[in-house]
Design a protein around this motif. Structure first.
Motif, PDB file in Angstrom:
ATOM      1  N   VAL A 105       5.931   3.417  -0.626  1.00 38.60           N
ATOM      2  CA  VAL A 105       5.147   2.182  -0.598  1.00 38.60           C
ATOM      3  C   VAL A 105       5.735   1.244   0.453  1.00 38.60           C
ATOM      4  O   VAL A 105       6.953   1.139   0.597  1.00 38.60           O
ATOM      5  CB  VAL A 105       5.153   1.487  -1.975  1.00 38.60           C
ATOM      6  N   ALA A 106       4.873   0.535   1.193  1.00 44.57           N
ATOM      7  CA  ALA A 106       5.318  -0.478   2.152  1.00 44.57           C
ATOM      8  C   ALA A 106       4.514  -1.743   1.940  1.00 44.57           C
ATOM      9  O   ALA A 106       3.396  -1.708   1.417  1.00 44.57           O
ATOM     10  CB  ALA A 106       5.173   0.017   3.587  1.00 44.57           C
ATOM     11  N   GLY A 107       5.092  -2.870   2.341  1.00 40.95           N
ATOM     12  CA  GLY A 107       4.398  -4.138   2.144  1.00 40.95           C
ATOM     13  C   GLY A 107       4.883  -5.211   3.087  1.00 40.95           C
ATOM     14  O   GLY A 107       5.945  -5.091   3.707  1.00 40.95           O
ATOM     15  N   LEU A 150      11.815   1.043  -6.318  1.00 40.00           N
ATOM     16  CA  LEU A 150      13.016   0.576  -5.630  1.00 40.00           C
ATOM     17  C   LEU A 150      12.671   0.393  -4.166  1.00 40.00           C
ATOM     18  O   LEU A 150      11.999   1.233  -3.563  1.00 40.00           O
ATOM     19  CB  LEU A 150      14.149   1.592  -5.782  1.00 40.00           C
ATOM     20  N   TYR A 151      13.126  -0.719  -3.553  1.00 44.08           N
ATOM     21  CA  TYR A 151      12.740  -0.982  -2.173  1.00 44.08           C
ATOM     22  C   TYR A 151      13.847  -1.690  -1.406  1.00 44.08           C
ATOM     23  O   TYR A 151      14.716  -2.359  -1.972  1.00 44.08           O
ATOM     24  CB  TYR A 151      11.463  -1.817  -2.120  1.00 44.08           C
ATOM     25  N   ALA A 153       0.847  -1.194   0.000  1.00 38.74           N
ATOM     26  CA  ALA A 153       0.000   0.000   0.000  1.00 38.74           C
ATOM     27  C   ALA A 153       0.881   1.241   0.000  1.00 38.74           C
ATOM     28  O   ALA A 153       2.010   1.222   0.518  1.00 38.74           O
ATOM     29  CB  ALA A 153      -0.929   0.014   1.210  1.00 38.74           C
ATOM     30  N   GLU A 154       0.371   2.311  -0.599  1.00 37.61           N
ATOM     31  CA  GLU A 154       1.081   3.587  -0.589  1.00 37.61           C
ATOM     32  C   GLU A 154       0.871   4.279   0.755  1.00 37.61           C
ATOM     33  O   GLU A 154      -0.225   4.270   1.303  1.00 37.61           O
ATOM     34  CB  GLU A 154       0.590   4.479  -1.728  1.00 37.61           C
ATOM     35  N   GLY A 156       9.068  -7.790   5.596  1.00 38.11           N
ATOM     36  CA  GLY A 156       8.499  -6.473   5.387  1.00 38.11           C
ATOM     37  C   GLY A 156       9.392  -5.684   4.455  1.00 38.11           C
ATOM     38  O   GLY A 156      10.616  -5.859   4.449  1.00 38.11           O
ATOM     39  N   ARG A 157       8.793  -4.825   3.641  1.00 40.78           N
ATOM     40  CA  ARG A 157       9.595  -4.024   2.718  1.00 40.78           C
ATOM     41  C   ARG A 157       9.021  -2.613   2.631  1.00 40.78           C
ATOM     42  O   ARG A 157       7.832  -2.387   2.858  1.00 40.78           O
ATOM     43  CB  ARG A 157       9.649  -4.652   1.331  1.00 40.78           C
ATOM     44  N   ILE A 158       9.893  -1.646   2.290  1.00 44.79           N
ATOM     45  CA  ILE A 158       9.482  -0.268   2.099  1.00 44.79           C
ATOM     46  C   ILE A 158      10.317   0.324   0.974  1.00 44.79           C
ATOM     47  O   ILE A 158      11.508   0.010   0.838  1.00 44.79           O
ATOM     48  CB  ILE A 158       9.621   0.555   3.400  1.00 44.79           C
ATOM     49  N   GLY A 159       9.673   1.120   0.137  1.00 43.97           N
ATOM     50  CA  GLY A 159      10.378   1.670  -1.011  1.00 43.97           C
ATOM     51  C   GLY A 159       9.690   2.889  -1.565  1.00 43.97           C
ATOM     52  O   GLY A 159       8.782   3.457  -0.949  1.00 43.97           O
ATOM     53  N   VAL A 160      10.111   3.278  -2.753  1.00 43.09           N
ATOM     54  CA  VAL A 160       9.565   4.461  -3.397  1.00 43.09           C
ATOM     55  C   VAL A 160       9.349   4.171  -4.872  1.00 43.09           C
ATOM     56  O   VAL A 160      10.164   3.509  -5.515  1.00 43.09           O
ATOM     57  CB  VAL A 160      10.506   5.675  -3.211  1.00 43.09           C
ATOM     58  N   LYS A 161       8.220   4.634  -5.387  1.00 40.83           N
ATOM     59  CA  LYS A 161       7.931   4.512  -6.807  1.00 40.83           C
ATOM     60  C   LYS A 161       8.609   5.653  -7.561  1.00 40.83           C
ATOM     61  O   LYS A 161       8.465   6.816  -7.196  1.00 40.83           O
ATOM     62  CB  LYS A 161       6.425   4.559  -7.052  1.00 40.83           C
TER      63      LYS A 161
END
Length: 335
Positions: free
Chosen positions: A244-246, A278-279, A234-235, A266-271
């Protein structure tokens, strides 16, 4: 699209047979399969990336894996001519390979190809050669659209409730154990899920993927891997545009190992507009072999109705086991 032209870029899958031989030795029959993706790069040129597995029929040895990139041109609306290079690993000596091939489209869904590869085997082993033929292989995206009437997933999954995802992640963090690193990693995954369940997160998406790649420990030999994952992204508008994180649950199997390993991550990144996402990612792995905490990063990009991603992880194995690494290529769908 011009009349008579075929749509042959995107995801592809083939099962192939052929012949393999070491320099100066007898020929042996082979069978294998390939999953890949091609992208048009302007004009008549294209690039592709693929993961394949092959087995010599008359040998008791297990299968060998290959990661390969290819570059070519569309010589006609139905024909691709390409060169390739990559790395082969698994049973027997590892080695870099080069080669070339011709691929012919058979309508909107299928293709056939003939391909030659030469492998420069390591550790003093004789170089090897392979000639492959794939008949009626399938262009995955086109076949998916035809089979399900425009819906490339065909799964019909119901959306999961955000609060349910949070509760599952929190329960997992409490139940899996007492190791401090394990608790920290799983707590981070649970915190990510909790944030996704909050009002700060926009409506997200479930993703399902299959992947394959290579794993290695220090200076030891590489092994092929295959696996699958289901996750939720989700953004997070409160943290900035495009953040964005997931969270995800995954299962993977390394060639030659008897059991599978599970992971919670868990992951976090940017569109990046027009380029993909990239995450960074962190997770905890358990099951067959030593338990481990992993950290890494990846790149994910939408490819029409599917997505592709390339991901690296470094494993901090528990006990006396050496640290390990993996590099995987995955394709999946969002529902």
């Amino acid at each position: 699209m011009a009349q008579g032209e075929t749509k042959d870029m995107g995801a592809r899958f083939d099962v192939h047979t052929g012949a393999a031989w070491n320099d100066g030795r007898s020929i042996q029959g082979t069978v294998g399969a390939t999953l890949g993706y091609d992208i048009a790069t302007g004009g008549n040129t294209f690039v592709g990336l693929e993961e394949s597995v092959d087995k010599v029929l008359t040998s008791q040895d297990k299968a060998r894996f290959s990661t390969t990139a290819r570059l070519g041109i569309k010589a006609t609306p139905h024909d691709k001519v390409y060169g390739l290079a990559g790395y082969t690993y698994g049973t027997g000596p590892n080695g870099a390979h080069i080669g070339a091939g011709i691929e012919h489209s058979l309508g909107q869904q299928y293709f056939t190809k003939v391909e030659y590869r030469h492998t420069f085997n390591e550790d003093g082993a004789r170089d090897s050669n392979a000639a492959l033929h794939a008949s009626r292989a399938v262009c995955i995206m086109q076949a998916a659209r035809s089979a399900v009437g425009g819906d490339p997933t065909g799964f019909g999954f119901a959306a999961l409730d955000n609060q349910t995802i949070f509760l599952k992640a929190r329960r997992l963090s409490l139940s899996i154990g007492s190791n401090s690193m394990r608790r920290l990693t799983l707590s981070l995954a649970a915190a990510t899920a909790a944030f996704l369940a909050s009002n700060s997160a926009q409506a997200g998406e479930i993703r399902i993927e299959g992947r394959a790649g290579v794993s290695w420990h220090g200076t030891g030999s590489a092994k092929g891997t295959a696996g699958a994952a289901i996750g939720y992204d989700a953004e997070l508008g409160a943290l900035g545009t495009g953040v964005v994180a997931g969270v995800e649950e995954s299962v993977d199997q390394a060639a030659g190992n008897n059991g599978t390993r599970l992971a919670t991550s868990g992951r976090i990144g940017v569109k990046v507009p027009g380029l993909g996402a990239l995450y960074g990612i962190a997770g905890y792995h358990y099951g067959s072999g030593p338990n481990a905490t992993s950290v890494g990063g990846g790149y994910q990009r939408a490819l029409g109705p599917v997505f592709g991603k390339l991901e690296y992880r470094h494993y901090l194995n528990e006990g006396v086991a050496r640290p390990g690494d993996t590099l995987t290529l995955g394709f999946g769908v969002k529902v």
